[in-house]
Motif scaffolding. Structure first.
Motif, PDB file in Angstrom:
ATOM      1  N   PHE A 627     -12.991  -7.873  10.769  1.00 31.80           N
ATOM      2  CA  PHE A 627     -11.516  -6.700  11.890  1.00 31.80           C
ATOM      3  C   PHE A 627     -11.434  -5.315  10.560  1.00 31.80           C
ATOM      4  O   PHE A 627     -11.442  -4.135  11.169  1.00 31.80           O
ATOM      5  CB  PHE A 627     -10.604  -7.067  12.795  1.00 31.80           C
ATOM      6  CG  PHE A 627      -9.878  -5.444  13.097  1.00 31.80           C
ATOM      7  CD1 PHE A 627      -9.521  -5.600  14.266  1.00 31.80           C
ATOM      8  CD2 PHE A 627      -8.774  -5.727  12.463  1.00 31.80           C
ATOM      9  CE1 PHE A 627      -9.327  -4.734  14.664  1.00 31.80           C
ATOM     10  CE2 PHE A 627      -7.287  -5.607  12.941  1.00 31.80           C
ATOM     11  CZ  PHE A 627      -7.828  -4.934  14.381  1.00 31.80           C
ATOM     12  N   ILE A 628     -10.913  -5.973   9.886  1.00 33.40           N
ATOM     13  CA  ILE A 628     -11.187  -4.855   8.386  1.00 33.40           C
ATOM     14  C   ILE A 628     -11.469  -4.233   8.007  1.00 33.40           C
ATOM     15  O   ILE A 628     -11.318  -2.630   7.937  1.00 33.40           O
ATOM     16  CB  ILE A 628     -10.452  -5.576   7.031  1.00 33.40           C
ATOM     17  CG1 ILE A 628      -9.326  -6.965   8.150  1.00 33.40           C
ATOM     18  CG2 ILE A 628      -9.846  -5.086   6.023  1.00 33.40           C
ATOM     19  CD1 ILE A 628      -9.025  -7.982   6.848  1.00 33.40           C
ATOM     20  N   VAL A 629     -13.199  -4.733   7.786  1.00 27.89           N
ATOM     21  CA  VAL A 629     -14.081  -3.724   7.781  1.00 27.89           C
ATOM     22  C   VAL A 629     -14.333  -1.869   8.445  1.00 27.89           C
ATOM     23  O   VAL A 629     -14.195  -1.275   8.662  1.00 27.89           O
ATOM     24  CB  VAL A 629     -15.776  -4.256   7.770  1.00 27.89           C
ATOM     25  CG1 VAL A 629     -16.383  -3.406   7.180  1.00 27.89           C
ATOM     26  CG2 VAL A 629     -15.118  -5.154   6.137  1.00 27.89           C
ATOM     27  N   PHE A 630     -13.716  -2.827   9.957  1.00 30.30           N
ATOM     28  CA  PHE A 630     -14.048  -1.718  11.407  1.00 30.30           C
ATOM     29  C   PHE A 630     -12.848  -0.779  11.320  1.00 30.30           C
ATOM     30  O   PHE A 630     -13.118   0.201  11.042  1.00 30.30           O
ATOM     31  CB  PHE A 630     -13.687  -2.387  12.508  1.00 30.30           C
ATOM     32  CG  PHE A 630     -13.659  -2.164  13.908  1.00 30.30           C
ATOM     33  CD1 PHE A 630     -14.920  -0.956  14.145  1.00 30.30           C
ATOM     34  CD2 PHE A 630     -11.636  -2.371  14.158  1.00 30.30           C
ATOM     35  CE1 PHE A 630     -13.797  -0.184  15.688  1.00 30.30           C
ATOM     36  CE2 PHE A 630     -11.663  -0.765  15.568  1.00 30.30           C
ATOM     37  CZ  PHE A 630     -12.367  -0.138  15.068  1.00 30.30           C
ATOM     38  N   CYS A 631     -11.578  -1.701  10.897  1.00 34.54           N
ATOM     39  CA  CYS A 631     -10.171  -0.833  10.639  1.00 34.54           C
ATOM     40  C   CYS A 631     -10.383   0.236   9.220  1.00 34.54           C
ATOM     41  O   CYS A 631     -10.801   1.615   9.338  1.00 34.54           O
ATOM     42  CB  CYS A 631      -9.045  -1.287   9.905  1.00 34.54           C
ATOM     43  SG  CYS A 631      -8.442  -2.031  12.033  1.00 34.54           S
ATOM     44  N   THR A 632     -11.074   0.121   8.398  1.00 33.13           N
ATOM     45  CA  THR A 632     -11.540   1.210   6.705  1.00 33.13           C
ATOM     46  C   THR A 632     -12.710   2.142   6.823  1.00 33.13           C
ATOM     47  O   THR A 632     -11.896   2.962   6.873  1.00 33.13           O
ATOM     48  CB  THR A 632     -11.658   0.096   5.864  1.00 33.13           C
ATOM     49  OG1 THR A 632     -11.359  -1.744   6.194  1.00 33.13           O
ATOM     50  CG2 THR A 632     -11.004   0.894   4.678  1.00 33.13           C
ATOM     51  N   SER A 633     -13.233   1.648   7.965  1.00 34.56           N
ATOM     52  CA  SER A 633     -14.310   2.437   7.842  1.00 34.56           C
ATOM     53  C   SER A 633     -14.110   3.155   8.840  1.00 34.56           C
ATOM     54  O   SER A 633     -13.981   4.119   8.966  1.00 34.56           O
ATOM     55  CB  SER A 633     -15.993   1.877   8.208  1.00 34.56           C
ATOM     56  OG  SER A 633     -15.248   1.372  10.413  1.00 34.56           O
ATOM     57  N   LEU A 634     -13.107   3.131   9.753  1.00 32.48           N
ATOM     58  CA  LEU A 634     -12.454   4.146  11.457  1.00 32.48           C
ATOM     59  C   LEU A 634     -11.752   5.102  10.309  1.00 32.48           C
ATOM     60  O   LEU A 634     -11.687   5.847  10.911  1.00 32.48           O
ATOM     61  CB  LEU A 634     -11.891   2.779  12.294  1.00 32.48           C
ATOM     62  CG  LEU A 634     -11.441   4.378  13.227  1.00 32.48           C
ATOM     63  CD1 LEU A 634     -12.432   4.214  14.338  1.00 32.48           C
ATOM     64  CD2 LEU A 634     -10.030   3.652  14.279  1.00 32.48           C
ATOM     65  N   PHE A 635     -11.343   4.095   8.974  1.00 35.70           N
ATOM     66  CA  PHE A 635     -10.240   5.673   9.120  1.00 35.70           C
ATOM     67  C   PHE A 635     -11.128   6.331   8.111  1.00 35.70           C
ATOM     68  O   PHE A 635     -10.543   7.822   8.335  1.00 35.70           O
ATOM     69  CB  PHE A 635      -8.843   4.470   7.830  1.00 35.70           C
ATOM     70  CG  PHE A 635      -8.038   6.087   7.184  1.00 35.70           C
ATOM     71  CD1 PHE A 635      -7.100   6.221   7.332  1.00 35.70           C
ATOM     72  CD2 PHE A 635      -8.419   5.676   5.405  1.00 35.70           C
ATOM     73  CE1 PHE A 635      -6.185   7.002   7.086  1.00 35.70           C
ATOM     74  CE2 PHE A 635      -7.080   6.062   4.674  1.00 35.70           C
ATOM     75  CZ  PHE A 635      -6.859   6.547   5.837  1.00 35.70           C
ATOM     76  N   PHE A 636     -11.863   5.666   7.453  1.00 35.15           N
ATOM     77  CA  PHE A 636     -12.758   6.736   6.076  1.00 35.15           C
ATOM     78  C   PHE A 636     -13.654   7.759   6.881  1.00 35.15           C
ATOM     79  O   PHE A 636     -13.507   8.531   6.561  1.00 35.15           O
ATOM     80  CB  PHE A 636     -12.923   6.293   5.014  1.00 35.15           C
ATOM     81  CG  PHE A 636     -12.015   5.721   4.264  1.00 35.15           C
ATOM     82  CD1 PHE A 636     -12.213   6.391   3.210  1.00 35.15           C
ATOM     83  CD2 PHE A 636     -12.415   4.184   4.115  1.00 35.15           C
ATOM     84  CE1 PHE A 636     -10.899   5.820   2.663  1.00 35.15           C
ATOM     85  CE2 PHE A 636     -11.105   4.086   3.113  1.00 35.15           C
ATOM     86  CZ  PHE A 636     -10.924   4.549   1.797  1.00 35.15           C
ATOM     87  N   SER A 637     -14.456   6.959   8.307  1.00 33.00           N
ATOM     88  CA  SER A 637     -15.053   7.392   8.529  1.00 33.00           C
ATOM     89  C   SER A 637     -14.947   9.101  10.079  1.00 33.00           C
ATOM     90  O   SER A 637     -15.432   9.593   9.960  1.00 33.00           O
ATOM     91  CB  SER A 637     -16.422   6.930   9.154  1.00 33.00           C
ATOM     92  OG  SER A 637     -16.185   7.021  10.181  1.00 33.00           O
TER      93      SER A 637
END
Lengths: 886, 203
Positions: A627-637
């Protein structure tokens, strides 16, 4: 992308589906009543011939003809009245060939004549499968006019069925302003007038015999209640407006993703209700009230990780500890209801007199609910697949690329001007691509080049596989290292426990030093226990990108192939990583030869007291990290990228706005759901986590999609992709189920924790239940456990699938042949018309005039001649071809 | 009818519910949206006023649709695109997601049959393609027809349009008579996957 359109829109689909069914049912009911009435009235009408008792109701009312109500029914009752005259509706399409052959009529003329016999409305030409092709057989044209009123009445009914062909069953709507091919459509106002008139006719119902009436009222009642229930569900449909907004802005393809999310929410909410109602609530209650001394829990027994988390007096370390433990799901979390280990092994009992009666067998309930999650999910998926199958009806859907792009190319849900423009460009692009693809089909690639491409593809596939295996290996090593490190820590840490240090004697600096040391240690520990999850999550983000990149250099002729291959690779990768994760867990915890078991043998102490909690904690970690990775990648990408694009010129020229990649995102959802499914047995409260996560993902994605993302650039026409998504979910479910099944049937439960403590296998409560019931069921159960039986069941299922596949293949062949026949018959008809025309005009038949180019002579003239010339019985297929109409 | 803008009473709503694919609640919602289009008219003429095509096209749900005028023409009584509330309701009901597939196919057939001869011929299809291209052309900030033509040509050539129309006929025409009859269309469309999903307008 038009990918997986409408797949998961279960609410809507089932809605219209069941409504249709209802209507059909209703019609059936009333056909019965219809028959009854017509018999009765036939007698009456013989006395009053010539006088229409009631203005004729052309046989349909309702929204088009499709009436969700009694009106059709009442209407059918009426229309079976025997009237000598058949006033056709203005411009209705029945063609009347003088002297008997009726095909359509332009005016209000009445039909008095003919010896027509047509097949009833339901017998659409069965040979070509086209509804609405009523067949008329001219019996003996020479009989000419018919004086008999009775006969005229049969004619009337036939005309009615003819005219209503396809309507009663298919209830098509017919054009008004347009000269629609099959009939006329009533406006709402007209329908209302008819409906009101019908309402007056409701009295007729009383003429029905008592039981028929009761049956009628009963079915009506049931239909009304089901409709009300359906309406209730429809109104309770969550996220409707949100999905509509997304649809309007990004097209219906993107909304599919959100529909899948909604679908997952449904599954998870049902699981949550089961888990909370049947496991968590009784568990909590029992842990408070029913702690029997022999089964009571020792808190230490719950710890699966032998945590050497420090419990200093220092607040900083405490907080860090607390948070880290929350994120890893270890430490204090292990003593909570989150994990299986916490739940009691006792039953809720009631003492009546001397005997104790079990009212709630908790271990059994736990086991059954654990299996029920899978059953629920399976039912949801199968429901989708069944609906898809109904649609395609085992017929291979042919690819009609151009028709699909042009006739369904426009997405009527789009509201946003910019999206409309994009959509339009996309459609044009796809059309041009299709044209060039078509042209390329005939372009031959040189042998050398072909070999080159094949070699290249082999290489890229090798690279893909190598990358996957590399990651899996790395990951496997990490997990093993993590476990053995835990093992090492558990011996060392206890010796020099820091919490025993006397903090009161130390200076501030020393305390700070110690806490700094603690924090670094914590971080190291954090990495060691998280490394596996992080590797898996990162590989899940990076690999699809890598595969997409790879796909660009493989020279696939069609874009759709490329996308499909990328998707399959990504899915295999995701499946692989989850499977390896589960496999490692299995290896670590398996009863003989596992990592833990070996450790236990070597050191003579338990490594983990409660392996069930260990599995649960690992999966919880994976879920949190993902979930954390999902949020981060959503933020960056998406978010950051869009901000940069909007504000920095240089960036804008280099980087494009992110695009919504539907297949990739759906696969990602599938992966997340897979983790939930595997965790749910070991930590019942994971479904709450799942529900929360799904909701959060929905809103995050929605917010980002509306602001940062542009609609997908490609219209991908993958007709079977919707079934592909179902297949993806089904395969993941099966894999997870195999894992959970293995654990249930093979592992020995921990001695001191969980509802299964003290038993030899987890499935024992179920076995006991069945054995107690005795007899045949025990026999089945004993045999089911054997591998051979399971294997043979699988083989039988495969055989059945194979059988149906070949059946479908043979039907496809039949369909092909019938299609050909339609064409041939059309040519026949054209030839016949040509021939007759030549007879009339005396000109010879013109050769070489092909279909559609036949000069259209006056049809009234033609049909008159036809009747004269054709003395024998003959069959004409009535196509709704206006060229044949008067 | 026509006593102010007050909502319909229960029996009237029940009637609408029977005559359309909508529930009572949805009927009221549609009426609300309808009334919002021309509040002045509704005030003057009661709850069933006739709105002009232009007024109805204000609906954001239709605004981006290149076929919007065609839809209204097909569905209005006089064929000019003006409609009163009942016609509007009828139209929305048939465009709603609850309408059965065949209703939609029927509707689509009428929309695409531009010359209204009961057949979709090559000319009709070429027109459909032109309509599809339209948003891409007019969506740009250019307004003059000439420029539009230029953009159109850069997007797609007349030759390609002709070819495409022929391809569609090849795919859909079952009886080989050179145009798509209603039955051809119905048969073909029921086999196309995306149609039911994309052919809907939700208010």
């Amino acid at each position: 992308m038009d990918f997986v359109k409408g797949l998961f829109d279960s609410d809507k689909e089932s809605d219209s589906g069941s409504a249709k069914k209802n209507r059909q049912k209703m019609n059936k009911n009333f056909d019965k009543a219809d028959k009854y009435n017509s018999k009765k009235k036939a007698k009456k009408d013989e006395d009053v011939t010539g006088v229409p008792r009631r203005p004729n109701r052309s046989n349909k009312v309702g929204p088009g003809a499709d009436v969700p109500d009694q009106s059709v029914a009442m209407n059918n009752l009426d229309s079976s009245e025997d009237m000598p005259e058949i006033p056709m509706r203005p411009k209705s399409r029945a063609v009347i060939l003088p002297s008997g052959l009726i095909i359509g009529s332009e005016d209000d003329s009445s039909v008095h004549t003919s010896t027509l016999s047509s097949h009833s409305s339901d017998s659409f030409n069965p040979r070509n499968g086209l509804p609405g092709l009523a067949r008329i057989e001219v019996e003996d044209v020479d009989n000419g006019l018919v004086e008999d009123d009775k006969k005229s009445s049969t004619v009337k009914r036939q005309v009615r069925t003819l005219d209503g062909a396809g309507r009663r069953k298919s209830s098509a709507h017919f054009g008004r302003s347009v000269s629609a091919p099959a009939g006329e459509k009533l406006s709402l106002a007209e329908r209302r007038t008819l409906r009101r008139a019908e309402r007056v006719g409701v009295v007729e119902k009383k003429q029905l015999p008592f039981f028929t009436r009761i049956a009628y009222e009963f079915t009506m009642g049931i239909q009304k209640t089901t409709r009300k229930i359906q309406e209730g569900f429809r109104n309770a449909q969550i996220w409707g407006p949100s999905i509509k907004e997304l649809e309007g802005n990004l097209g219906s393809g993107v909304s599919t993703y959100f529909r899948v999310l909604r679908w997952l929410l449904k599954i998870n909410v049902i699981s949550m209700v089961m888990a909370l109602g049947l496991i968590a609530t009784p568990g909590i209650w029992m842990n408070e009230h029913h702690d029997l001394p022999d089964t009571s829990l020792n808190k230490d027994d719950l710890n699966c990780t032998n945590p050497n988390f420090v419990e200093g007096n220092d607040t900083a370390a405490d907080v860090a500890n607390y948070i880290l433990q929350f994120l890893t799901g270890q430490g204090w979390m292990e003593g909570t209801a989150l994990y299986l280990g916490w739940y009691p092994a006792s039953n809720i009992t009631r003492t009546s007199g001397d005997t104790e009666k079990t009212t709630y067998n908790f271990p059994l309930a736990y086991l059954l609910v654990g299996l029920a999650y899978f059953l629920v999910a399976l039912m949801f998926i199968l429901n989708n697949i069944a609906r898809l199958f109904k649609k395609s009806a085992a017929e291979k859907i042919e690819t009609k690329t151009y028709s699909e792009l042009i006739l369904t190319g426009w997405d009527y849900t789009i509201q946003n001007k910019k999206t409309a423009q994009l959509r339009s460009t996309t459609v044009i692009k796809s059309l041009k691509e299709a044209l060039s693809n078509d042209a390329q089909k005939f372009v031959k690639i040189s042998f050398k080049k072909e070999i080159g491409i094949i070699v290249l593809r082999v290489c890229t596939n090798c690279v893909a596989v190598a990358a996957m295996i590399g990651t899996v290996f790395l990951y496997y090593r990490e997990v093993v290292r993590g476990t053995s490190e835990d093992a090492a820590n558990s011996t060392n840490a206890c010796g020099e426990k820091l919490e025993t240090a006397d903090f009161s004697n130390l200076t501030d600096i020393e305390i700070n030093e110690i806490s700094a040391e603690l924090i670094t240690r914590e971080l190291a520990r954090f990495w060691s226990s998280y490394s596996a999850s992080i590797i898996v999550s990162l590989s899940n983000i990076l690999f699809p990108i890598f595969f997409e990149f790879l796909g660009q250099y493989e020279f696939y002729r069609f874009q759709s192939t490329r996308i499909a291959i990328t998707m399959v690779r990504s899915f295999v990768m995701k499946l692989f990583s989850v499977c390896v994760f589960l496999y490692v867990l299995y290896q670590a915890t398996k009863p003989s030869g596992g990592i833990m078991e070996t450790w236990q043998r070597d050191n003579n102490t338990l490594l983990y007291n409660c392996w069930e909690n260990y599995i649960g904690a690992q999966l919880y970690q994976l879920c949190i990290i993902d979930f954390i990775v999902f949020c981060t990648s959503l933020f960056f990408s998406e978010v950051l990228r869009n901000i940069l694009i909007n504000n920095i010129k240089w960036f804008r020229s280099k980087v494009e706005q992110p695009e919504f990649n539907i297949p990739k995102e759906i696969l990602d959802l599938c992966y997340k759901q897979m983790i939930f499914w595997s965790a749910i047995f070991f930590s019942p409260l994971m479904c709450c986590v799942a529900v929360i996560e799904v909701i959060v993902i929905f809103y995050l994605r929605k917010a980002s999609a509306l602001r940062n993302v542009r609609p997908p650039q490609k219209v991908v026409l993958t007709s079977q992709s919707s079934s592909m998504v179902n297949a993806v979910f089904l395969v993941s479910l099966i894999f997870v189920f195999v894992f959970v099944g293995l654990v249930i049937f093979q592992f020995k439960p921990s001695a001191h924790c969980g509802p299964f403590r003290g038993k030899t296998k987890i499935h024992e409560p179920l076995g006991l239940l069945i054995e107690n019931s005795g007899g045949f069921k025990t026999y089945i159960y004993d045999n089911l456990k054997m591998t051979a039986v399971i294997v043979s069941i699988v083989i039988i299922v495969l055989l059945i699938i194979y059988y149906f596949k070949s059946l479908a293949a043979s039907r496809n062949l039949t369909i092909k042949l019938l299609r050909h026949q339609i064409k041939v018959e059309h040519v026949d008809k054209q030839f016949l018309i040509e021939h007759i025309k030549s007879q009339i005009t005396g000109k010879p038949v013109q050769e070489g005039k092909k279909d559609g180019t036949v000069s259209r002579m006056s049809h009234s003239q033609l049909s008159g001649e036809l009747a004269n010339k054709t003395k024998k019985n003959m069959t004409i297929h009535r196509y709704a071809n206006p060229s044949l109409k008067i | 009818m026509g006593q102010g803008t007050s909502a319909y009473d229960q029996s009237e709503l029940a009637e609408f519910q029977d005559l359309t694919y909508f529930t009572k609640r949805e009927v009221l919602h549609v009426h609300k949206r309808f009334a919002e289009l021309a509040p002045e008219k509704v005030k003057q003429h009661g709850r069933n006023p006739t709105l002009t095509k232009e007024e109805i096209l204000l609906l954001p749900e239709l605004a981006a649709n290149p076929f919007k005028e065609r839809i209204l023409e097909v569905f209005s009584d006089a064929g000019d695109g003006n409609m009163n509330f009942e016609q509007f309701l009828d139209m929305m009901s048939q465009l709603s997601s609850k309408a059965p597939l065949e209703t939609k196919i029927d509707f689509a057939f009428k929309i695409y049959d531009f010359n209204e001869d009961g057949q979709i011929c090559e000319n009709d299809l070429q027109k459909v393609i032109l309509f599809l291209v339209q948003p891409a052309v007019t969506g740009a900030t250019l307004t003059s027809d000439e420029r539009n033509q230029v953009i159109k040509n850069s997007l797609i050539t007349d030759d390609q349009i002709k070819k495409l129309a022929q391809k569609v006929i090849n795919e859909m025409d079952m009886d080989d008579d050179g145009s798509i009859s209603y039955l051809d269309f119905k048969h073909g469309m029921s086999k196309l996957n995306g149609f039911e999903e994309s052919f809907k307008v939700t208010l």
